[in-house]
Scaffold this motif. Structure first.
Motif, PDB file in Angstrom:
ATOM      1  N   ASP A  57      -9.689   7.081 -48.178  1.00  0.00           N
ATOM      2  CA  ASP A  57      -9.250   8.381 -47.652  1.00  0.00           C
ATOM      3  C   ASP A  57      -8.407   8.132 -46.421  1.00  0.00           C
ATOM      4  OD1 ASP A  57     -11.030  10.631 -49.099  1.00  0.00           O
ATOM      5  OD2 ASP A  57     -12.186   8.808 -48.814  1.00  0.00           O
ATOM      6  N   VAL A  58      -7.161   8.703 -46.482  1.00  0.00           N
ATOM      7  CA  VAL A  58      -6.317   8.471 -45.317  1.00  0.00           C
ATOM      8  C   VAL A  58      -6.091   9.760 -44.519  1.00  0.00           C
ATOM      9  CG1 VAL A  58      -3.994   7.736 -44.617  1.00  0.00           C
ATOM     10  CG2 VAL A  58      -5.278   6.395 -46.264  1.00  0.00           C
ATOM     11  N   ASN A  59      -5.752  10.880 -45.063  1.00  0.00           N
ATOM     12  CA  ASN A  59      -5.539  11.364 -46.377  1.00  0.00           C
ATOM     13  C   ASN A  59      -4.122  11.052 -46.851  1.00  0.00           C
ATOM     14  OD1 ASN A  59      -5.711  13.482 -48.493  1.00  0.00           O
ATOM     15  ND2 ASN A  59      -4.415  14.653 -47.091  1.00  0.00           N
ATOM     16  N   PRO A  60      -3.732  10.678 -47.957  1.00  0.00           N
ATOM     17  CA  PRO A  60      -4.211  10.886 -49.330  1.00  0.00           C
ATOM     18  C   PRO A  60      -5.578  10.225 -49.634  1.00  0.00           C
ATOM     19  CG  PRO A  60      -2.025   9.914 -49.255  1.00  0.00           C
ATOM     20  CD  PRO A  60      -2.522   9.900 -47.889  1.00  0.00           C
ATOM     21  N   SER A  61      -6.184  10.671 -50.732  1.00  0.00           N
ATOM     22  CA  SER A  61      -7.446  10.079 -51.167  1.00  0.00           C
ATOM     23  C   SER A  61      -7.305   9.477 -52.571  1.00  0.00           C
ATOM     24  CB  SER A  61      -8.532  11.148 -51.198  1.00  0.00           C
ATOM     25  OG  SER A  61      -8.731  11.665 -49.906  1.00  0.00           O
ATOM     26  N   PHE A  62      -7.820   8.269 -52.711  1.00  0.00           N
ATOM     27  CA  PHE A  62      -7.735   7.570 -54.006  1.00  0.00           C
ATOM     28  C   PHE A  62      -9.107   7.050 -54.417  1.00  0.00           C
ATOM     29  CE2 PHE A  62      -3.806   6.741 -51.709  1.00  0.00           C
ATOM     30  CZ  PHE A  62      -2.836   7.097 -52.625  1.00  0.00           C
ATOM     31  N   GLU A  63      -9.273   6.911 -55.706  1.00  0.00           N
ATOM     32  CA  GLU A  63     -10.452   6.198 -56.207  1.00  0.00           C
ATOM     33  C   GLU A  63      -9.949   5.062 -57.086  1.00  0.00           C
ATOM     34  OE1 GLU A  63     -14.238   8.199 -57.683  1.00  0.00           O
ATOM     35  OE2 GLU A  63     -13.449   7.286 -59.521  1.00  0.00           O
ATOM     36  N   THR A 114       4.514  -4.514 -38.063  1.00  0.00           N
ATOM     37  CA  THR A 114       4.924  -3.147 -37.735  1.00  0.00           C
ATOM     38  C   THR A 114       4.098  -2.697 -36.522  1.00  0.00           C
ATOM     39  OG1 THR A 114       3.256  -1.988 -39.027  1.00  0.00           O
ATOM     40  CG2 THR A 114       5.200  -2.713 -40.226  1.00  0.00           C
ATOM     41  N   ASP A 115       4.413  -1.478 -36.033  1.00  0.00           N
ATOM     42  CA  ASP A 115       3.667  -0.975 -34.877  1.00  0.00           C
ATOM     43  C   ASP A 115       2.359  -0.298 -35.295  1.00  0.00           C
ATOM     44  OD1 ASP A 115       5.702  -1.807 -33.291  1.00  0.00           O
ATOM     45  OD2 ASP A 115       6.823   0.063 -33.467  1.00  0.00           O
ATOM     46  N   ILE A 116       2.144  -0.177 -36.590  1.00  0.00           N
ATOM     47  CA  ILE A 116       0.943   0.524 -37.064  1.00  0.00           C
ATOM     48  C   ILE A 116      -0.252  -0.431 -37.074  1.00  0.00           C
ATOM     49  CG2 ILE A 116      -0.063   1.805 -39.009  1.00  0.00           C
ATOM     50  CD1 ILE A 116       2.877   2.487 -39.804  1.00  0.00           C
ATOM     51  N   LYS A 117      -1.305  -0.010 -36.380  1.00  0.00           N
ATOM     52  CA  LYS A 117      -2.531  -0.827 -36.383  1.00  0.00           C
ATOM     53  C   LYS A 117      -3.624   0.022 -37.041  1.00  0.00           C
ATOM     54  CE  LYS A 117      -0.777  -4.151 -33.818  1.00  0.00           C
ATOM     55  NZ  LYS A 117       0.337  -4.363 -34.756  1.00  0.00           N
ATOM     56  N   PRO A 118      -3.872  -0.165 -38.313  1.00  0.00           N
ATOM     57  CA  PRO A 118      -4.834   0.681 -39.002  1.00  0.00           C
ATOM     58  C   PRO A 118      -6.252   0.549 -38.435  1.00  0.00           C
ATOM     59  CG  PRO A 118      -4.136  -1.130 -40.399  1.00  0.00           C
ATOM     60  CD  PRO A 118      -3.287  -1.188 -39.192  1.00  0.00           C
ATOM     61  N   HIS A 119      -6.908   1.713 -38.279  1.00  0.00           N
ATOM     62  CA  HIS A 119      -8.297   1.712 -37.814  1.00  0.00           C
ATOM     63  C   HIS A 119      -9.164   1.950 -39.056  1.00  0.00           C
ATOM     64  CE1 HIS A 119     -11.859   2.486 -35.550  1.00  0.00           C
ATOM     65  NE2 HIS A 119     -11.937   3.724 -35.984  1.00  0.00           N
ATOM     66  N   ILE A 120      -9.877   0.916 -39.482  1.00  0.00           N
ATOM     67  CA  ILE A 120     -10.585   1.002 -40.771  1.00  0.00           C
ATOM     68  C   ILE A 120     -12.073   1.238 -40.541  1.00  0.00           C
ATOM     69  CG2 ILE A 120     -11.122  -0.239 -42.912  1.00  0.00           C
ATOM     70  CD1 ILE A 120      -8.498  -1.894 -42.169  1.00  0.00           C
ATOM     71  N   VAL A 121     -12.557   2.317 -41.151  1.00  0.00           N
ATOM     72  CA  VAL A 121     -13.996   2.602 -41.099  1.00  0.00           C
ATOM     73  C   VAL A 121     -14.540   2.311 -42.500  1.00  0.00           C
ATOM     74  CG1 VAL A 121     -15.743   4.363 -40.659  1.00  0.00           C
ATOM     75  CG2 VAL A 121     -13.562   4.439 -39.428  1.00  0.00           C
ATOM     76  N   ALA A 122     -15.407   1.308 -42.589  1.00  0.00           N
ATOM     77  CA  ALA A 122     -15.900   0.910 -43.916  1.00  0.00           C
ATOM     78  C   ALA A 122     -17.358   1.301 -44.079  1.00  0.00           C
ATOM     79  CB  ALA A 122     -15.739  -0.587 -44.090  1.00  0.00           C
ATOM     80  N   THR A 158       0.664   6.461 -39.816  1.00  0.00           N
ATOM     81  CA  THR A 158       1.586   6.218 -38.713  1.00  0.00           C
ATOM     82  C   THR A 158       0.786   5.603 -37.568  1.00  0.00           C
ATOM     83  OG1 THR A 158       1.156   8.392 -37.781  1.00  0.00           O
ATOM     84  CG2 THR A 158       3.007   8.222 -39.327  1.00  0.00           C
ATOM     85  N   GLN A 159       1.457   5.425 -36.415  1.00  0.00           N
ATOM     86  CA  GLN A 159       0.756   4.877 -35.243  1.00  0.00           C
ATOM     87  C   GLN A 159      -0.390   5.805 -34.832  1.00  0.00           C
ATOM     88  OE1 GLN A 159       4.474   3.852 -32.981  1.00  0.00           O
ATOM     89  NE2 GLN A 159       2.971   2.640 -31.842  1.00  0.00           N
ATOM     90  N   GLN A 160      -0.138   7.134 -34.964  1.00  0.00           N
ATOM     91  CA  GLN A 160      -1.142   8.106 -34.551  1.00  0.00           C
ATOM     92  C   GLN A 160      -2.175   8.344 -35.660  1.00  0.00           C
ATOM     93  OE1 GLN A 160       2.265   8.780 -34.050  1.00  0.00           O
ATOM     94  NE2 GLN A 160       2.049   7.988 -31.958  1.00  0.00           N
ATOM     95  N   LYS A 161      -1.652   8.585 -36.895  1.00  0.00           N
ATOM     96  CA  LYS A 161      -2.568   8.862 -38.021  1.00  0.00           C
ATOM     97  C   LYS A 161      -2.906   7.524 -38.679  1.00  0.00           C
ATOM     98  CE  LYS A 161       0.102  11.660 -40.294  1.00  0.00           C
ATOM     99  NZ  LYS A 161       0.572  12.414 -41.434  1.00  0.00           N
ATOM    100  N   ASN A 162      -3.828   6.787 -38.067  1.00  0.00           N
ATOM    101  CA  ASN A 162      -4.037   5.413 -38.548  1.00  0.00           C
ATOM    102  C   ASN A 162      -5.466   5.155 -39.042  1.00  0.00           C
ATOM    103  OD1 ASN A 162      -5.271   5.593 -36.112  1.00  0.00           O
ATOM    104  ND2 ASN A 162      -4.563   3.614 -35.337  1.00  0.00           N
ATOM    105  N   THR A 163      -6.262   6.236 -39.194  1.00  0.00           N
ATOM    106  CA  THR A 163      -7.650   6.007 -39.612  1.00  0.00           C
ATOM    107  C   THR A 163      -7.759   5.945 -41.138  1.00  0.00           C
ATOM    108  OG1 THR A 163      -8.382   7.172 -37.666  1.00  0.00           O
ATOM    109  CG2 THR A 163     -10.021   6.829 -39.377  1.00  0.00           C
TER     110      THR A 163
END
Lengths: 228, 192
Positions: free
Chosen positions: A82-88, A175-183, A139-144
């Motif tokens: 889920d980013v959103n978009p959401s995939f399975e 890139t400047d995007i640093k994804p914040h991953i919640v697993a 993006t840089q802001q929407k990175n969760t």
């Protein structure tokens, strides 16, 4: 791609080429038998009575079909993103993609025209996230990124979580995007799946919604499901 | 019999002929039929050269090993047992010879990136073409390189590559896409 192909071919055409005249006019000794260089895979014949042959063939086919079905067609992992978009994403035992399902309209727009069936999971993840970066869903802001993995084996669940997280990070390397991953480990729950389906989110996100509601019930499921 | 694509030497014409190798060619080659040898050579030389280059990364060593491959085919053609995979047999010989060469020359060959002014590639006149070839040889791993070279240079289909290298088709496809992406990214970064 066409350019790479063309340039690769142009370069290759200028490389020195084995001469047919040398090949045709050099004296060679006929070999008496194959050596380790020319050996072909052997096709040994074993003398087995006809009825046994049939039974053996039937058993072999059953085993092969069973193994192939189990390894290639049986679902081993269910991964929701889920980013959103959401995939399975469902994968088989050898971590090849069986299906990537778009769970909402945004996901549908990312998937448009792409088929991931048979791809290695790592490649599918990297491609999906590269595309989401290009289309500004990340993006840089929407990175969760909420990553949920369901597998019977908890060790394998952890290892898949780590692998996918590494692939997501590598998709944005440089890139400047640093994804914040919640697993999280995803627990199979039919009711949870149905509610997820109704709210156009993944069952992973619905699991988080229920966890939040367990501590704070002032929001409805629908309200929480629509929150980023 | 096997189906595969032979890409015309003049790539600009984009002429791709679908051909099949007749396994009886080996019987004729075993009887010293020069025409049969030439037919086999014309059908397969580009694919064999691409495969060997992808292993050795050296055009001059590749030239020698490809030559040795066809000499081996000549000396063993009469022993060939038709199994429906003639290209796979030639590939096996080429790979065995290439790996044997690597073992014998292991002290002299380093895995480091080739310098930009590597003289072995000076025969490629166009600098961009040279850069693309050297990048492919430098950054792709062995399996990715084999698949990219066999498909893009020799025109062999993914299905045929899978059969010849004994890999599942899905693995060939995903390695091909991954390699292409890696190559594109590296070349774009170099341009920037």
């Amino acid at each position: 791609m066409q350019n790479i192909k063309k340039q690769l071919n142009s370069a290759f055409d200028e490389l020195p080429c084995a001469s047919f005249d040398v090949i045709a006019n050099t004296n060679v000794c006929k070999m008496q038998q194959h050596d380790s260089i020319t050996a072909q895979p052997s096709r040994r014949k074993i003398n087995i009575p006809r009825i046994n042959k049939l039974a053996l063939a039937f058993a072999a086919v059953a085993i092969i079909v069973g193994t192939v079905m189990y390894n290639n067609l049986a679902v081993d992992n269910i991964i929701t993103i889920d980013v959103n978009p959401s995939f399975e994403i469902t994968t088989n035992k050898s971590d090849h993609v069986l299906l990537v399902k778009a769970l909402n309209d945004d996901a549908q727009s990312v998937l448009a025209g792409k088929k991931f069936k048979g791809w290695e999971l790592d490649d599918a993840i990297e491609t999906l996230f590269t595309d989401m970066g290009k289309t500004n869903f990340i993006t840089q802001q929407k990175n969760t990124v909420l990553l949920s993995v369901s597998n019977k084996d908890t060790k394998r669940t952890k290892s898949i979580e780590h692998r996918i997280a590494a692939k997501i990070e590598s998709a944005f390397a440089g890139t400047d995007i640093k994804p914040h991953i919640v697993a999280q480990a995803l627990t199979k729950d039919k009711l949870n799946q149905e509610e997820a389906l109704q709210n156009h989110v993944s069952s992973g996100k619905m699991q988080v919604v229920h966890k939040v509601r367990a501590n704070n019930s002032q929001y409805s499921i629908e309200q929480l499901a629509t929150m980023p | 019999m096997i189906f595969f694509m032979v890409v015309d030497g003049d790539f600009a014409k984009e002429k791709i002929h679908q051909q099949k190798i007749d396994e009886t060619l080996f019987v004729r080659i075993g009887n010293d039929d020069k025409d049969a040898l030439e037919e086999l050579y014309l059908f397969t030389q580009r694919a064999v050269s691409a495969l060997v280059l992808s292993i050795l990364k050296d055009p001059y060593a590749t030239q020698d090993i490809v030559q040795d491959t066809y000499l081996k085919v000549r000396s063993a053609a009469h022993l060939y047992i038709p199994q429906g995979k003639p290209l796979a047999w030639i590939f096996t010989i080429a790979k065995n010879l290439a790996f044997s060469y690597l073992r014998q020359n292991s002290k002299m060959i380093s895995n480091e990136e080739m310098p930009d002014n590597d003289l072995r590639y000076s025969c490629v006149t166009d600098t961009t073409d040279r850069l693309v070839l050297k990048t492919a040889l430098d950054i792709l791993d062995d399996s990715e390189r084999q698949i990219i070279f066999l498909h893009l240079i020799s025109g062999i289909t993914h299905r045929e590559i899978a059969a010849s290298l004994e890999l599942p088709i899905s693995t060939v496809l995903s390695r091909y896409h991954r390699a292409l992406k890696k190559l594109k990214k590296h070349l774009t970064d170099k341009e920037a």
